[in-house]
Design a protein around this motif. Structure first.
Motif, PDB file in Angstrom:
ATOM      1  N   MET A  80      -1.525  -6.759  11.804  1.00  0.00           N
ATOM      2  CA  MET A  80      -1.536  -7.112  11.184  1.00  0.00           C
ATOM      3  C   MET A  80      -2.822  -6.701  10.311  1.00  0.00           C
ATOM      4  N   VAL A  81      -3.937  -6.329  10.731  1.00  0.00           N
ATOM      5  CA  VAL A  81      -5.209  -5.984  10.990  1.00  0.00           C
ATOM      6  C   VAL A  81      -5.334  -4.720  10.968  1.00  0.00           C
ATOM      7  N   LEU A  82      -4.335  -3.699  11.551  1.00  0.00           N
ATOM      8  CA  LEU A  82      -4.294  -1.913  11.275  1.00  0.00           C
ATOM      9  C   LEU A  82      -3.252  -2.174  10.259  1.00  0.00           C
ATOM     10  N   GLN A  83      -2.339  -2.836  10.176  1.00  0.00           N
ATOM     11  CA  GLN A  83      -1.200  -2.232   9.071  1.00  0.00           C
ATOM     12  C   GLN A  83      -1.910  -2.778   7.559  1.00  0.00           C
ATOM     13  N   LEU A  84      -3.263  -3.894   7.685  1.00  0.00           N
ATOM     14  CA  LEU A  84      -3.967  -4.238   6.322  1.00  0.00           C
ATOM     15  C   LEU A  84      -5.441  -2.641   5.981  1.00  0.00           C
ATOM     16  N   SER A  85      -5.550  -2.433   7.824  1.00  0.00           N
ATOM     17  CA  SER A  85      -6.140  -0.872   7.849  1.00  0.00           C
ATOM     18  C   SER A  85      -5.747  -0.110   6.740  1.00  0.00           C
ATOM     19  N   ASP A  86      -4.595   0.282   7.652  1.00  0.00           N
ATOM     20  CA  ASP A  86      -4.075   1.279   7.152  1.00  0.00           C
ATOM     21  C   ASP A  86      -3.693   1.672   5.519  1.00  0.00           C
ATOM     22  N   PHE A  87      -2.675   0.504   5.055  1.00  0.00           N
ATOM     23  CA  PHE A  87      -2.675   0.194   3.557  1.00  0.00           C
ATOM     24  C   PHE A  87      -3.974   0.584   2.965  1.00  0.00           C
ATOM     25  N   LEU A  88      -5.169  -0.075   3.250  1.00  0.00           N
ATOM     26  CA  LEU A  88      -6.622  -0.176   2.230  1.00  0.00           C
ATOM     27  C   LEU A  88      -6.946   1.122   2.603  1.00  0.00           C
ATOM     28  N   ARG A  89      -7.048   2.377   3.592  1.00  0.00           N
ATOM     29  CA  ARG A  89      -7.396   3.453   3.723  1.00  0.00           C
ATOM     30  C   ARG A  89      -6.453   4.101   2.192  1.00  0.00           C
ATOM     31  N   GLY A  90      -5.203   3.897   2.615  1.00  0.00           N
ATOM     32  CA  GLY A  90      -4.068   4.921   1.524  1.00  0.00           C
ATOM     33  C   GLY A  90      -4.371   4.591   0.246  1.00  0.00           C
ATOM     34  N   THR A  91      -5.417   3.072   0.121  1.00  0.00           N
ATOM     35  CA  THR A  91      -5.408   3.043  -1.393  1.00  0.00           C
ATOM     36  C   THR A  91      -6.517   3.945  -1.712  1.00  0.00           C
ATOM     37  N   ILE A  92      -7.734   3.383  -0.901  1.00  0.00           N
ATOM     38  CA  ILE A  92      -8.843   4.856  -1.335  1.00  0.00           C
ATOM     39  C   ILE A  92      -8.590   5.614  -1.647  1.00  0.00           C
ATOM     40  N   GLN A  93      -7.939   6.184  -0.719  1.00  0.00           N
ATOM     41  CA  GLN A  93      -8.283   7.542  -0.687  1.00  0.00           C
ATOM     42  C   GLN A  93      -6.988   7.736  -2.080  1.00  0.00           C
ATOM     43  N   LYS A  94      -6.186   7.758  -2.881  1.00  0.00           N
ATOM     44  CA  LYS A  94      -5.553   7.559  -3.781  1.00  0.00           C
ATOM     45  C   LYS A  94      -6.035   7.452  -4.340  1.00  0.00           C
ATOM     46  N   GLU A  95      -7.416   6.828  -4.714  1.00  0.00           N
ATOM     47  CA  GLU A  95      -8.147   5.906  -5.804  1.00  0.00           C
ATOM     48  C   GLU A  95      -8.699   7.301  -7.238  1.00  0.00           C
ATOM     49  N   ALA A  96      -8.548   8.466  -6.642  1.00  0.00           N
ATOM     50  CA  ALA A  96      -8.761   9.732  -7.472  1.00  0.00           C
ATOM     51  C   ALA A  96      -7.648  10.456  -7.974  1.00  0.00           C
ATOM     52  N   ASN A  97      -6.456   9.662  -7.147  1.00  0.00           N
ATOM     53  CA  ASN A  97      -5.546  10.567  -7.288  1.00  0.00           C
ATOM     54  C   ASN A  97      -3.730   9.602  -8.243  1.00  0.00           C
ATOM     55  N   LYS A  98      -4.163   9.452  -9.828  1.00  0.00           N
ATOM     56  CA  LYS A  98      -3.399   8.876 -10.322  1.00  0.00           C
ATOM     57  C   LYS A  98      -2.238   9.166 -10.252  1.00  0.00           C
ATOM     58  N   TRP A  99      -1.527   9.965 -10.080  1.00  0.00           N
ATOM     59  CA  TRP A  99       0.171   9.896  -9.820  1.00  0.00           C
ATOM     60  C   TRP A  99       0.227  10.766  -8.398  1.00  0.00           C
ATOM     61  N   ILE A 100       1.319  10.277  -8.090  1.00  0.00           N
ATOM     62  CA  ILE A 100       1.340  10.676  -6.282  1.00  0.00           C
ATOM     63  C   ILE A 100       3.691  10.796  -6.114  1.00  0.00           C
ATOM     64  N   LYS A 101       3.951  11.375  -5.787  1.00  0.00           N
ATOM     65  CA  LYS A 101       5.083  11.311  -6.000  1.00  0.00           C
ATOM     66  C   LYS A 101       5.792  10.134  -5.174  1.00  0.00           C
ATOM     67  N   VAL A 102       7.039  10.404  -5.559  1.00  0.00           N
ATOM     68  CA  VAL A 102       8.262   9.031  -4.844  1.00  0.00           C
ATOM     69  C   VAL A 102       7.956   8.978  -3.571  1.00  0.00           C
ATOM     70  N   GLU A 103       8.034   9.608  -2.585  1.00  0.00           N
ATOM     71  CA  GLU A 103       8.455   9.484  -0.904  1.00  0.00           C
ATOM     72  C   GLU A 103       6.646   9.298  -1.004  1.00  0.00           C
ATOM     73  N   ASP A 104       5.961   9.401  -1.388  1.00  0.00           N
ATOM     74  CA  ASP A 104       4.640   8.858  -0.704  1.00  0.00           C
ATOM     75  C   ASP A 104       4.333   7.404  -1.471  1.00  0.00           C
ATOM     76  N   GLU A 105       5.010   7.213  -2.518  1.00  0.00           N
ATOM     77  CA  GLU A 105       4.494   5.790  -3.244  1.00  0.00           C
ATOM     78  C   GLU A 105       5.521   4.805  -2.304  1.00  0.00           C
ATOM     79  N   ILE A 106       6.707   5.343  -1.580  1.00  0.00           N
ATOM     80  CA  ILE A 106       7.631   5.030  -0.786  1.00  0.00           C
ATOM     81  C   ILE A 106       7.617   4.090   0.635  1.00  0.00           C
ATOM     82  N   SER A 107       6.330   5.568   1.168  1.00  0.00           N
ATOM     83  CA  SER A 107       5.617   5.251   2.923  1.00  0.00           C
ATOM     84  C   SER A 107       4.452   4.079   2.219  1.00  0.00           C
TER      85      SER A 107
END
Length: 315
Positions: free
Chosen positions: A161-188
């Protein structure tokens, strides 16, 4: 006997007053460019042209009499047109003064509207950022509590769970500047979120995603669906026993993206503490982005709660 001005003298006369008028226009333009009279001193719009007209009238008359020999002009004629010439100059300067002030007011109003639009945009962006910052801790705190509970009982699950949470938060930070993302990225991203929740709740939770063909290139604001899915998980697992299946369907509706989330719930179980914030936050984000309140709908029928989210495509 001379009647009026002879041709060379008339040319000199017109040249002198043309130059003086040009200087007067330049002076008025520079004055009103840096200072626009307010309602309390609007009289300046008329006083300044009046004063300037007198100065130019007397100065021009002096220059003509000084620069042209008396033999070439009729002093009586010049005196007879003195008042008429002054009245015409006054009308010209007053009209130009009014035009400059009208133009200045329009530019000032346009600048004020532009500032207001920018301030509103900055306020919207600040509120959107604040909403996102409020949404993330809800999920993060729940995950950390679950990790804490798993550390002793199931350390491998806690590590996963720690590893998955780390990936989740990393994705959140990386997408912060990009307000809109593709559906496939949001599904992942949603799949990663669902996997983290499955670690928390074990075999009780199932999340099924159904994505219509041809919409994976559609775009949506990042983290728009995640709080809705989190709410669905809360409502499903509160007051229910056994396995729970949540349906997440993404499809095309006309030219828009539609997201439908369905989850079972027990209407007799009452409200989850803190429930409803995710829905209100998403509704507020939709209004700030699109200026509409009709893009998020909820319906509770026969122990099934449905959320319908419509995302207009900007391109």
């Amino acid at each position: 006997m001379h009647y009026g001005l002879q041709f060379p003298s008339a040319l000199i006369d017109s040249t002198i007053f043309s130059l003086l008028l040009l200087l007067g226009f330049m002076l008025l333009e520079n004055i009103f460019r840096f200072y626009l009279p307010t309602k309390s001193n609007v009289i300046l719009v008329f006083i300044l042209p009046f004063i300037l007209s007198l100065v130019i009238l007397f100065l021009g008359d002096f220059l003509i009499k000084w620069g042209i020999p008396e033999a070439f002009f009729n002093a009586e004629f010049l005196n007879s047109i003195f008042i008429i010439r002054g009245f015409i100059i006054l009308l010209i300067f007053t009209a130009y003064s009014l035009m400059l002030n009208f133009q200045g007011k329009l530019e000032e109003q346009a600048a004020a509207e532009d500032r207001e639009i920018k301030m509103q945009q900055m306020a919207k962006e600040a509120e959107l950022y604040q909403l996102r910052q409020q949404l993330q801790p809800h999920f993060l705190f729940n995950s950390l509590n679950s990790i804490s509970a798993l550390v002793k009982a199931k350390p491998e699950k806690a590590r996963e769970m720690v590893l998955q949470l780390s990936d989740f938060l990393r994705g959140t930070i990386q997408k912060e500047a990009n307000k809109w993302i593709k559906v496939e990225d949001e599904i992942s991203f949603l799949n990663l979120f669902a996997d983290i929740e499955k670690v928390r709740f074990g075999h009780r939770l199932q999340v099924n995603f159904k994505v219509e063909e041809g919409i994976r290139e559609f775009k949506l604001p990042h983290l728009m669906v995640q709080p809705l899915l989190e709410n669905a998980i809360k409502h499903s697992l509160y007051g229910l026993t056994g396995e729970v299946t949540i349906q997440v369907n993404l499809k095309k509706r006309e030219k828009n993206l539609e997201v439908v989330i369905k989850n079972p719930f027990d209407p007799q179980a009452g409200q989850v503490k803190g429930a409803g914030f995710g829905l209100e936050a998403v509704r507020r984000r939709l209004f700030l982005i699109f200026g509409r309140y009709d893009l998020l709908k909820t319906n509770a029928v026969s122990q099934q709660f449905t959320v319908e989210l419509l995302i207009p495509q900007l391109s």
